[in-house]
Enzyme design. Sequence first.
Site, mmCIF file in Angstrom:
data_model
loop_
_atom_site.group_PDB
_atom_site.id
_atom_site.type_symbol
_atom_site.label_atom_id
_atom_site.label_comp_id
_atom_site.label_asym_id
_atom_site.label_seq_id
_atom_site.Cartn_x
_atom_site.Cartn_y
_atom_site.Cartn_z
ATOM 1 N N ASP A 145 0.686 -1.292 0.080
ATOM 2 C CA ASP A 145 0.143 0.058 0.109
ATOM 3 C C ASP A 145 0.862 1.249 -0.055
ATOM 4 O O ASP A 145 0.355 2.266 -0.300
ATOM 5 C CB ASP A 145 -0.897 -0.155 1.100
ATOM 6 C CG ASP A 145 -0.236 -0.159 2.450
ATOM 7 O OD1 ASP A 145 0.962 -0.174 2.641
ATOM 8 O OD2 ASP A 145 -1.092 0.018 3.653
ATOM 9 N N TYR A 183 12.122 2.748 -1.538
ATOM 10 C CA TYR A 183 11.624 1.190 -1.732
ATOM 11 C C TYR A 183 10.104 1.430 -2.392
ATOM 12 O O TYR A 183 9.860 0.414 -3.209
ATOM 13 C CB TYR A 183 11.280 0.788 -0.283
ATOM 14 C CG TYR A 183 10.208 -0.231 -0.055
ATOM 15 C CD1 TYR A 183 10.246 -1.368 -0.553
ATOM 16 C CD2 TYR A 183 9.061 0.028 0.738
ATOM 17 C CE1 TYR A 183 9.281 -2.287 -0.392
ATOM 18 C CE2 TYR A 183 7.843 -0.911 0.916
ATOM 19 C CZ TYR A 183 8.121 -2.227 0.324
ATOM 20 O OH TYR A 183 7.212 -3.282 0.356
#
Length: 358
Positions: free
Chosen positions: A135, A159
């Site tokens: 998410d 990331y």
Amino acid sequence: MKTYLVTGGAGFIGSNFINYMLKKHLDIKLINLDKLTYAGNLENLKDAAKNPNYKFVQGDICDEELVGKLFKNNDIDIVVNFASESHVDRSIKNPQIFVKTNIQGTAVLLNAAKSAWETSEAFKDGVKFLQISTDEVYGSLGEKGHFSETTPLDPHSIYSSSKAGADLLVKAYYDTYKMPVCITRSSNNYGPFQFPEKLIPLTINNCINKKLIPVYGDGMNIRDWIYVQDNCMAIEMIINNGQMGQIYNIGGHNEKTNIHIIKIIIEYLHDNLNPKIDDNLITYVEDRKGHDRRYSVDTTKIEKEIGWHPETLFQNGIKMTIKWYLENKEWMKNVTGGEYQNYYEQMYRINSSIKGCP
């Protein structure tokens, strides 16, 4: 008998998924491709290793020759790509490895699967490529609202940016080649076998060893937490019933601030392990760069289309998780030596000079 290629299967979610699938199904073959970096641990798969339908291959998803041979020598039906560099703090210190593994590695897997599955006219029946995402690709929320599958991507860390890039590659293979793919974006997982750089196992480990617990900023960053077994169930249901080319959010409906999570763990261990474990272990440290304030996913799509819903209440899941780490102290000890300890001390700037250090 379907054959699964699970990448990154010695990691946290991957190993839980492998154990879940092999316990549930007698009629599947499962190949686990894992590089065994710091977070990969074959101890997570002791039971799986006894199963004749399970095979472990040590290797890198960026290795085109190796991945190609796996597809050539095995009639692979399902790819579940867990392989990922996943810790935001490490991406700040070494962004290149995140780009290589998360984007280039996904491209290698996609191309190998496409080459193996594609016929002259279409992809053979029954195959699917499942990309395990996060998410975090959506960015950060304010006090209200939830991420839906149509929320624009707005990643803020190296990331999450690398995971968003991988997701776009997967989508492009569907749009361009009609390759049978799905993408999952789950909220924060917790449960057994999680490497203790992550919030919950780190807090448990530090409490047990009476080490300071680092809290970024004011500790009020909010995450939605899902028990890993519930995520594994969702992944299997998407493999079986997910619509091609679709994205599915997976969440636990358990929004908690980081500081609240830490205090829940401290309270449990104070009451059930050692009364000397208390809030004095908490130390606030400089906030993480690009730290998103709040995540929350809308799971309406997966609930309506596939019939999945989370089954584990957080108050039950967190107790099961803490008990697992208490019962598996040797596992924790094996993964928290050497490189991890040096990394922990450098990353969080924890040393004996900090006020309150035991």
